[in-house]
Write a protein that holds these residues in place. Structure first.
Motif, PDB file in Angstrom:
ATOM      1  N   ALA A   2      42.331  57.735  51.924  1.00  0.00           N
ATOM      2  CA  ALA A   2      41.493  56.921  52.397  1.00  0.00           C
ATOM      3  C   ALA A   2      41.687  55.282  52.045  1.00  0.00           C
ATOM      4  N   GLU A   3      41.626  54.364  52.694  1.00  0.00           N
ATOM      5  CA  GLU A   3      42.076  52.983  52.375  1.00  0.00           C
ATOM      6  C   GLU A   3      41.176  52.033  52.826  1.00  0.00           C
ATOM      7  N   ALA A   4      40.837  50.771  52.198  1.00  0.00           N
ATOM      8  CA  ALA A   4      39.810  50.033  52.562  1.00  0.00           C
ATOM      9  C   ALA A   4      40.395  48.505  52.112  1.00  0.00           C
ATOM     10  N   LEU A   5      39.919  47.527  52.741  1.00  0.00           N
ATOM     11  CA  LEU A   5      40.395  46.161  52.241  1.00  0.00           C
ATOM     12  C   LEU A   5      39.863  45.952  50.777  1.00  0.00           C
ATOM     13  N   ALA A   6      40.723  45.136  50.045  1.00  0.00           N
ATOM     14  CA  ALA A   6      40.455  44.814  48.645  1.00  0.00           C
ATOM     15  C   ALA A   6      39.338  43.831  48.561  1.00  0.00           C
ATOM     16  N   ASP A   7      38.243  43.990  47.744  1.00  0.00           N
ATOM     17  CA  ASP A   7      37.280  43.033  47.359  1.00  0.00           C
ATOM     18  C   ASP A   7      37.509  42.396  46.146  1.00  0.00           C
ATOM     19  N   THR A   8      38.402  42.685  45.412  1.00  0.00           N
ATOM     20  CA  THR A   8      38.337  41.981  43.981  1.00  0.00           C
ATOM     21  C   THR A   8      40.137  41.521  43.885  1.00  0.00           C
ATOM     22  N   ALA A   9      40.310  40.375  43.261  1.00  0.00           N
ATOM     23  CA  ALA A   9      41.475  39.852  42.947  1.00  0.00           C
ATOM     24  C   ALA A   9      41.799  39.705  41.455  1.00  0.00           C
ATOM     25  N   GLU A  10      42.829  40.064  40.859  1.00  0.00           N
ATOM     26  CA  GLU A  10      42.971  39.573  39.521  1.00  0.00           C
ATOM     27  C   GLU A  10      44.183  38.647  39.780  1.00  0.00           C
ATOM     28  N   VAL A  11      43.939  37.093  39.592  1.00  0.00           N
ATOM     29  CA  VAL A  11      45.052  36.441  39.733  1.00  0.00           C
ATOM     30  C   VAL A  11      45.877  35.819  38.373  1.00  0.00           C
ATOM     31  N   SER A  12      47.083  36.006  38.373  1.00  0.00           N
ATOM     32  CA  SER A  12      48.180  35.581  37.227  1.00  0.00           C
ATOM     33  C   SER A  12      48.060  34.145  37.328  1.00  0.00           C
ATOM     34  N   VAL A  13      47.701  33.492  36.349  1.00  0.00           N
ATOM     35  CA  VAL A  13      47.658  32.157  35.916  1.00  0.00           C
ATOM     36  C   VAL A  13      48.467  31.600  34.837  1.00  0.00           C
ATOM     37  N   GLY A  14      49.539  30.812  34.917  1.00  0.00           N
ATOM     38  CA  GLY A  14      50.296  30.296  33.712  1.00  0.00           C
ATOM     39  C   GLY A  14      50.838  28.977  33.757  1.00  0.00           C
ATOM     40  N   PHE A  15      51.569  28.633  32.854  1.00  0.00           N
ATOM     41  CA  PHE A  15      52.327  27.474  32.815  1.00  0.00           C
ATOM     42  C   PHE A  15      53.447  27.443  31.665  1.00  0.00           C
ATOM     43  N   VAL A  16      54.592  26.747  31.747  1.00  0.00           N
ATOM     44  CA  VAL A  16      55.664  26.454  30.969  1.00  0.00           C
ATOM     45  C   VAL A  16      55.858  25.010  30.770  1.00  0.00           C
ATOM     46  N   VAL A  17      55.866  24.519  29.447  1.00  0.00           N
ATOM     47  CA  VAL A  17      56.326  23.025  29.312  1.00  0.00           C
ATOM     48  C   VAL A  17      57.403  23.041  28.299  1.00  0.00           C
ATOM     49  N   ILE A  54      47.441  20.887  28.969  1.00  0.00           N
ATOM     50  CA  ILE A  54      47.276  21.516  30.087  1.00  0.00           C
ATOM     51  C   ILE A  54      46.502  22.657  30.129  1.00  0.00           C
ATOM     52  N   SER A  55      46.555  23.602  29.077  1.00  0.00           N
ATOM     53  CA  SER A  55      45.980  24.499  28.979  1.00  0.00           C
ATOM     54  C   SER A  55      44.343  24.405  29.081  1.00  0.00           C
ATOM     55  N   ASN A  56      44.025  23.198  28.450  1.00  0.00           N
ATOM     56  CA  ASN A  56      42.284  22.849  28.719  1.00  0.00           C
ATOM     57  C   ASN A  56      42.060  22.285  29.883  1.00  0.00           C
ATOM     58  N   ARG A  57      43.079  21.552  30.571  1.00  0.00           N
ATOM     59  CA  ARG A  57      42.688  21.371  31.644  1.00  0.00           C
ATOM     60  C   ARG A  57      42.749  22.333  32.932  1.00  0.00           C
ATOM     61  N   HIS A  93      44.728  27.621  43.555  1.00  0.00           N
ATOM     62  CA  HIS A  93      45.055  26.288  43.866  1.00  0.00           C
ATOM     63  C   HIS A  93      44.454  25.543  42.957  1.00  0.00           C
ATOM     64  N   LEU A  94      43.198  25.510  42.375  1.00  0.00           N
ATOM     65  CA  LEU A  94      42.712  24.814  41.286  1.00  0.00           C
ATOM     66  C   LEU A  94      43.815  25.123  39.866  1.00  0.00           C
ATOM     67  N   ALA A  95      44.144  26.217  39.724  1.00  0.00           N
ATOM     68  CA  ALA A  95      45.121  26.466  38.513  1.00  0.00           C
ATOM     69  C   ALA A  95      46.480  25.549  38.621  1.00  0.00           C
ATOM     70  N   VAL A  96      47.206  25.864  39.887  1.00  0.00           N
ATOM     71  CA  VAL A  96      48.416  25.091  40.067  1.00  0.00           C
ATOM     72  C   VAL A  96      48.261  23.448  40.153  1.00  0.00           C
ATOM     73  N   THR A  97      47.090  23.006  40.746  1.00  0.00           N
ATOM     74  CA  THR A  97      47.018  21.618  40.955  1.00  0.00           C
ATOM     75  C   THR A  97      46.626  21.092  39.609  1.00  0.00           C
ATOM     76  N   ASN A  98      46.146  21.685  38.572  1.00  0.00           N
ATOM     77  CA  ASN A  98      46.065  21.269  36.995  1.00  0.00           C
ATOM     78  C   ASN A  98      47.032  21.555  36.018  1.00  0.00           C
ATOM     79  N   GLY A  99      48.166  21.803  36.677  1.00  0.00           N
ATOM     80  CA  GLY A  99      49.360  21.987  35.881  1.00  0.00           C
ATOM     81  C   GLY A  99      49.881  23.539  35.660  1.00  0.00           C
ATOM     82  N   ALA A 100      49.162  24.717  35.971  1.00  0.00           N
ATOM     83  CA  ALA A 100      49.626  25.945  35.951  1.00  0.00           C
ATOM     84  C   ALA A 100      50.842  26.095  36.840  1.00  0.00           C
ATOM     85  N   ASN A 101      52.095  25.969  36.291  1.00  0.00           N
ATOM     86  CA  ASN A 101      53.275  25.929  37.136  1.00  0.00           C
ATOM     87  C   ASN A 101      53.965  27.328  37.012  1.00  0.00           C
TER      88      ASN A 101
END
Length: 245
Positions: free
Chosen positions: A45-60, A75-78, A137-145
């Motif tokens: 059986a299959e269904a469309l996912a209703d939950t997402a676990e997004v990987s967010v991070g940065f390197v400096v 960057i971390s706090n932003r 989008h929020l993570a990337v535009t605030n420095g999560a590269n």
């Protein structure tokens, strides 16, 4: 007189975890003492996912340990403030890793430019599937590269596993009916059913492809990426015994 006929059943997909220790007998048995048909079947059986676990991070990178850590802290706090201001709660964010270390002297380009330290940090942000693009989008535009991986899943895993087991049982009954017809007997009610233990597939991942280059080009005014939830599947293997009339 006792007859034994092997019943081969096609396996579909991965097997979901059910009751451990069950022995599956892929046989048909008919006798005066044991008037039953036993069948093993697998379905999915299959269904469309209703939950997402997004990987967010940065390197400096930085020329000194203090400067690199200070830049990383900003960057971390932003990133965290942007997520929290958007409505993401603290219990939806799980820290993955955070590491400050010297740059490898063999990295001639950075070492030659005076870079001596590197800091990396990552989180897993669990939200509704419909919010995955906005969180990224929020993570990337605030420095999560170093962001972009998404694991898709279902909040109610049990219901999908139950659907797979129900389909497998119906599949087993169809097989038993065909076997009974071939033996010129009438199939009776289900008298026993169990589920075979098996491996459970992990969440469906969307890989991070060329993330550093893509994220450097991202700007606050850019719209969120077009991201569609993946499908989640669960499979069940059922061993069923039917009476013969």
């Amino acid at each position: 007189m006792k007859m034994r006929l092997a019943v081969l059943v096609g396996m579909v997909g991965f097997m979901a975890p059910m009751l451990a220790g069950q022995t599956v007998q892929q046989t048909l048995q008919v006798s005066r003492d044991n008037k039953t048909i036993s069948v093993t079947a697998t379905d999915t059986a299959e269904a469309l996912a209703d939950t997402a676990e997004v990987s967010v991070g940065f390197v400096v990178y930085g020329a000194s340990e203090d400067q690199t850590y200070a830049d990383a802290s900003r960057i971390s706090n932003r990133v965290m403030k942007a997520l929290e201001d958007s409505g993401v709660k603290s219990d939806q964010i799980q820290s993955g890793s955070q590491n400050l270390s010297p740059v490898d002297p063999n990295d001639k380009q950075r070492y030659g430019a005076g870079i001596r330290f590197v800091f990396r940090q990552s989180w897993q942000v669990k939200v509704q599937a419909s919010s995955a693009a906005e969180v990224l989008h929020l993570a990337v535009t605030n420095g999560a590269n170093e962001s972009g991986g998404i694991a898709w899943s279902l909040a109610a895993e049990g219901s999908l596993e139950a659907q797979a087991a129900e389909k497998a049982l119906a599949h087993a009954k169809q097989i038993a009916e065909r076997m009974a017809a071939g033996l010129h007997v009438t199939l009776g009610p289900l008298v026993y059913a169990s589920n075979q233990a098996g491996m459970r597939p992990g969440p469906v991942m969307m890989a991070m492809a060329n993330a550093p280059r893509m994220l450097k080009e991202a700007k606050p005014e850019v719209k969120p990426l077009a991201i569609s939830p993946g499908k989640v599947s669960r499979s069940a293997t059922v061993y069923a015994v039917f009476a013969l009339e």
